[in-house]
Design an enzyme around this catalytic site. Sequence first.
Site, PDB file in Angstrom:
ATOM      1  N   TYR A  16      -8.030  13.168  -8.071  1.00  0.00           N
ATOM      2  CA  TYR A  16      -8.593  14.776  -8.198  1.00  0.00           C
ATOM      3  C   TYR A  16      -8.262  15.338  -6.613  1.00  0.00           C
ATOM      4  O   TYR A  16      -7.513  14.301  -5.783  1.00  0.00           O
ATOM      5  CB  TYR A  16      -9.947  14.857  -8.374  1.00  0.00           C
ATOM      6  CG  TYR A  16     -11.188  13.969  -6.572  1.00  0.00           C
ATOM      7  CD1 TYR A  16     -11.610  13.129  -7.906  1.00  0.00           C
ATOM      8  CD2 TYR A  16     -10.916  14.130  -5.692  1.00  0.00           C
ATOM      9  CE1 TYR A  16     -12.003  12.043  -7.364  1.00  0.00           C
ATOM     10  CE2 TYR A  16     -12.235  13.585  -4.890  1.00  0.00           C
ATOM     11  CZ  TYR A  16     -12.405  12.213  -5.083  1.00  0.00           C
ATOM     12  OH  TYR A  16     -13.277  11.281  -4.771  1.00  0.00           O
ATOM     13  N   PRO A  17      -8.182  16.496  -6.428  1.00  0.00           N
ATOM     14  CA  PRO A  17      -7.210  17.079  -5.122  1.00  0.00           C
ATOM     15  C   PRO A  17      -8.500  17.142  -3.944  1.00  0.00           C
ATOM     16  O   PRO A  17      -9.855  17.468  -4.769  1.00  0.00           O
ATOM     17  CB  PRO A  17      -6.257  17.870  -5.586  1.00  0.00           C
ATOM     18  CG  PRO A  17      -6.798  18.747  -6.317  1.00  0.00           C
ATOM     19  CD  PRO A  17      -7.511  17.541  -7.239  1.00  0.00           C
ATOM     20  N   MET A  18      -8.080  17.227  -3.077  1.00  0.00           N
ATOM     21  CA  MET A  18      -9.190  17.775  -2.278  1.00  0.00           C
ATOM     22  C   MET A  18      -9.085  18.150  -0.790  1.00  0.00           C
ATOM     23  O   MET A  18      -8.111  17.912  -0.652  1.00  0.00           O
ATOM     24  CB  MET A  18     -10.691  16.793  -1.464  1.00  0.00           C
ATOM     25  CG  MET A  18     -10.076  15.279  -1.163  1.00  0.00           C
ATOM     26  SD  MET A  18     -10.402  13.684  -0.764  1.00  0.00           S
ATOM     27  CE  MET A  18     -11.953  14.785  -0.005  1.00  0.00           C
TER      28      MET A  18
ATOM     29  N   LYS B 175      -9.711  18.928   3.451  1.00  0.00           N
ATOM     30  CA  LYS B 175     -11.290  19.128   4.841  1.00  0.00           C
ATOM     31  C   LYS B 175     -11.614  20.400   5.108  1.00  0.00           C
ATOM     32  O   LYS B 175     -10.981  20.913   5.157  1.00  0.00           O
ATOM     33  CB  LYS B 175     -10.748  17.995   5.809  1.00  0.00           C
ATOM     34  CG  LYS B 175     -10.814  16.511   5.697  1.00  0.00           C
ATOM     35  CD  LYS B 175     -11.860  15.114   6.050  1.00  0.00           C
ATOM     36  CE  LYS B 175     -12.069  14.116   5.209  1.00  0.00           C
ATOM     37  NZ  LYS B 175     -11.135  13.402   5.538  1.00  0.00           N
TER      38      LYS B 175
ATOM     39  N   SER C 202     -17.648  13.046   3.459  1.00  0.00           N
ATOM     40  CA  SER C 202     -18.011  13.794   2.096  1.00  0.00           C
ATOM     41  C   SER C 202     -18.770  15.075   2.922  1.00  0.00           C
ATOM     42  O   SER C 202     -18.578  16.427   2.328  1.00  0.00           O
ATOM     43  CB  SER C 202     -18.140  13.263   1.216  1.00  0.00           C
ATOM     44  OG  SER C 202     -16.624  12.323   1.338  1.00  0.00           O
TER      45      SER C 202
ATOM     46  N   ARG D 149       0.736  -0.822   0.252  1.00  0.00           N
ATOM     47  CA  ARG D 149       0.505   0.123  -0.105  1.00  0.00           C
ATOM     48  C   ARG D 149       0.835   0.775  -0.102  1.00  0.00           C
ATOM     49  O   ARG D 149       0.537   2.247   0.025  1.00  0.00           O
ATOM     50  CB  ARG D 149      -0.693   0.165   1.538  1.00  0.00           C
ATOM     51  CG  ARG D 149      -1.854  -1.406   1.003  1.00  0.00           C
ATOM     52  CD  ARG D 149      -3.060  -1.288   0.912  1.00  0.00           C
ATOM     53  NE  ARG D 149      -3.814  -0.274   1.053  1.00  0.00           N
ATOM     54  CZ  ARG D 149      -4.916   0.528   2.217  1.00  0.00           C
ATOM     55  NH1 ARG D 149      -5.424  -0.224   2.664  1.00  0.00           N
ATOM     56  NH2 ARG D 149      -5.232   2.474   1.871  1.00  0.00           N
TER      57      ARG D 149
ATOM     58  N   HIS E  34     -16.842   6.167   6.036  1.00  0.00           N
ATOM     59  CA  HIS E  34     -16.209   6.754   4.968  1.00  0.00           C
ATOM     60  C   HIS E  34     -15.727   5.396   3.804  1.00  0.00           C
ATOM     61  O   HIS E  34     -16.160   4.371   2.881  1.00  0.00           O
ATOM     62  CB  HIS E  34     -15.105   7.588   5.289  1.00  0.00           C
ATOM     63  CG  HIS E  34     -14.483   7.360   3.673  1.00  0.00           C
ATOM     64  ND1 HIS E  34     -14.391   7.818   2.751  1.00  0.00           N
ATOM     65  CD2 HIS E  34     -12.853   6.951   3.436  1.00  0.00           C
ATOM     66  CE1 HIS E  34     -13.911   7.873   1.770  1.00  0.00           C
ATOM     67  NE2 HIS E  34     -12.311   7.661   2.532  1.00  0.00           N
TER      68      HIS E  34
ATOM     69  N   GLN F 201      -8.278   3.049  -4.302  1.00  0.00           N
ATOM     70  CA  GLN F 201      -7.930   4.172  -3.722  1.00  0.00           C
ATOM     71  C   GLN F 201      -6.563   3.985  -3.921  1.00  0.00           C
ATOM     72  O   GLN F 201      -5.571   3.242  -3.131  1.00  0.00           O
ATOM     73  CB  GLN F 201      -8.730   4.856  -3.114  1.00  0.00           C
ATOM     74  CG  GLN F 201      -8.371   4.221  -1.822  1.00  0.00           C
ATOM     75  CD  GLN F 201      -8.840   4.882  -0.413  1.00  0.00           C
ATOM     76  OE1 GLN F 201      -9.385   6.408  -1.152  1.00  0.00           O
ATOM     77  NE2 GLN F 201      -8.891   4.620   0.658  1.00  0.00           N
TER      78      GLN F 201
HETATM   79  O1  76R Z   1      -6.869   2.337   3.856  1.00  0.00           O
HETATM   80  C1  76R Z   1      -8.379   1.658   3.702  1.00  0.00           C
HETATM   81  O2  76R Z   1      -7.995   0.679   2.946  1.00  0.00           O
HETATM   82  C2  76R Z   1      -9.485   1.984   5.402  1.00  0.00           C
HETATM   83  C3  76R Z   1     -10.508   2.520   5.108  1.00  0.00           C
HETATM   84  C4  76R Z   1     -10.116   3.895   4.559  1.00  0.00           C
HETATM   85  C5  76R Z   1      -9.503   4.618   4.724  1.00  0.00           C
HETATM   86  C6  76R Z   1      -8.663   5.122   6.381  1.00  0.00           C
HETATM   87  C7  76R Z   1     -10.212   4.278   2.892  1.00  0.00           C
HETATM   88  C8  76R Z   1     -10.942   3.662   2.098  1.00  0.00           C
HETATM   89  N1  76R Z   1      -9.658   6.475   2.713  1.00  0.00           N
HETATM   90  C9  76R Z   1      -9.358   5.884   3.465  1.00  0.00           C
HETATM   91  C10 76R Z   1      -8.976   7.681   3.928  1.00  0.00           C
HETATM   92 MN1  76R Z   1     -10.636   6.782   1.158  1.00  0.00          MN
HETATM   93  N2  76R Z   1     -11.199   7.679  -0.764  1.00  0.00           N
HETATM   94  C11 76R Z   1     -11.200   8.861   0.168  1.00  0.00           C
HETATM   95  C12 76R Z   1     -12.065   9.126  -2.060  1.00  0.00           C
HETATM   96  O3  76R Z   1     -14.847  11.961  -3.039  1.00  0.00           O
HETATM   97  C13 76R Z   1     -14.761  11.586  -1.836  1.00  0.00           C
HETATM   98  O4  76R Z   1     -15.869  12.398  -1.006  1.00  0.00           O
HETATM   99  C14 76R Z   1     -13.491  11.808  -1.174  1.00  0.00           C
HETATM  100  C15 76R Z   1     -12.406  10.884  -2.338  1.00  0.00           C
HETATM  101  C16 76R Z   1     -12.422   8.351  -2.709  1.00  0.00           C
HETATM  102  C17 76R Z   1     -13.304   8.371  -3.600  1.00  0.00           C
HETATM  103  C18 76R Z   1     -12.022   7.511  -1.520  1.00  0.00           C
HETATM  104  C19 76R Z   1     -12.266   6.167  -1.653  1.00  0.00           C
HETATM  105  N3  76R Z   1     -10.032   8.297   1.958  1.00  0.00           N
HETATM  106  C20 76R Z   1      -9.114   8.523   3.455  1.00  0.00           C
HETATM  107  C21 76R Z   1      -8.695   9.810   3.325  1.00  0.00           C
HETATM  108  C22 76R Z   1      -7.713  10.049   3.962  1.00  0.00           C
HETATM  109  C23 76R Z   1      -8.181  10.935   5.372  1.00  0.00           C
HETATM  110  C24 76R Z   1      -7.665  11.508   6.797  1.00  0.00           C
HETATM  111  O5  76R Z   1      -6.005  10.623   6.637  1.00  0.00           O
HETATM  112  O6  76R Z   1      -8.418  12.303   7.695  1.00  0.00           O
HETATM  113  C25 76R Z   1      -9.147  10.962   2.431  1.00  0.00           C
HETATM  114  C26 76R Z   1      -9.552  11.987   1.296  1.00  0.00           C
HETATM  115  C27 76R Z   1      -9.642  10.158   1.121  1.00  0.00           C
HETATM  116  C28 76R Z   1     -10.452   9.967   1.102  1.00  0.00           C
HETATM  117  N4  76R Z   1     -11.428   5.258   0.577  1.00  0.00           N
HETATM  118  C29 76R Z   1     -12.122   3.910   1.143  1.00  0.00           C
HETATM  119  C30 76R Z   1     -12.204   4.825  -0.917  1.00  0.00           C
HETATM  120  C31 76R Z   1     -12.244   3.806  -1.059  1.00  0.00           C
HETATM  121  C32 76R Z   1     -12.649   2.934  -2.104  1.00  0.00           C
HETATM  122  C33 76R Z   1     -11.401   3.083   0.031  1.00  0.00           C
HETATM  123  C34 76R Z   1     -12.210   1.215   0.281  1.00  0.00           C
HETATM  124  C35 76R Z   1     -10.752   0.537  -0.502  1.00  0.00           C
HETATM  125  C36 76R Z   1     -11.300  -1.059  -0.345  1.00  0.00           C
HETATM  126  O7  76R Z   1     -11.494  -1.340   0.827  1.00  0.00           O
HETATM  127  O8  76R Z   1     -10.201  -1.254  -1.363  1.00  0.00           O
END
Ligand code: 76R
Length: 254
Positions: free
Chosen positions: A144-146, A148, A222, A130, A171, A184
């Site tokens: 895309y960048p984002m 919080k 989100s 990972r 999430h 992702q």
């Molecule tokens: O690491 C992990 O897979 C555990 C759960 C998880 C975390 C901690 C996870 C799962 N994400 C995490 C963190 Mn995510 N992710 C995004 C977006 O468009 C939007 O609304 C947000 C953009 C998508 C589409 C997405 C998809 N994720 C984060 C973080 C860091 C937050 C922090 O540290 O504060 C961001 C910014 C973010 C954004 N997320 C998943 C996905 C998907 C598809 C998963 C499941 C992964 C899997 O099961 O393989």
Amino acid sequence: MSEAPETLEGWWIWHDFRRVDLDVWDRLGAGGREAALQSLGARIRAFEAKNARRESSFGLYQLAGHKADLLFMHLRPSLADLVALKAELLPEPFFRIHPPVYSYISVVELSRYVAHGNPDPATNPALRERLYPSLPETTYVCFYPMSKRRQGDDNWYMLPREERVRMMRGHGGIGHQYHERVTQIISGSQGLDDWEWGVTLYADDAIDFKKLVYEMRFDEASARFAEFGPFYVGRRIGFDSLSAWLLGSVTDAR
Ligand code: 76R
């Protein structure tokens, strides 16, 4: 003050977005075009050899829409490597012809809101994959960048840790429903670029980007807290297809 979550960092990422300049390309003449493609091809083969040795990752994508035409995505061990890579590529004919239109610098990040088991990549191969990922070979990519939000009652950074953990679980729960279909790569860019994270998604069916992101908009993490930069979508392209496309696009072959 609430505490910052512990994070693990992996490879550094440069998303390099390019516009294809067909006017300059046309004027180059057949010899110039051939030379530019040959030199780029040698570079790409070298990147792929590094990928195979697991020293880096590289992906090449052809984009939809007019924000950019190509995305060169580079993952390297350090920021120094990305600086050196840029310096190395600046004089490359292909990149002098086809100018940059957007760029994003970030570093692969795993936050520890969700346990990833043993936190030592040296002894945890799943974690290593990972942090130092091979790029998924899916058909489609989305970037895309984002950030919080930090506004009034909706300030992510003022929330107690338990609240953030609860929301990140929600999430992750939505994300996991897309486990087989969307991968992702989350990269942190606090202090590095204009937004707080880069989100790079991979899927074989592009409609899954739309469905996943839409579904997440209704999820608290989100709905209340996400702010988004520009979206880029496209498909993976091999060097041979890129060459064929660009040679086929010449309107003034001399
Ligand atoms: O690491 C992990 O897979 C555990 C759960 C998880 C975390 C901690 C996870 C799962 N994400 C995490 C963190 Mn995510 N992710 C995004 C977006 O468009 C939007 O609304 C947000 C953009 C998508 C589409 C997405 C998809 N994720 C984060 C973080 C860091 C937050 C922090 O540290 O504060 C961001 C910014 C973010 C954004 N997320 C998943 C996905 C998907 C598809 C998963 C499941 C992964 C899997 O099961 O393989």
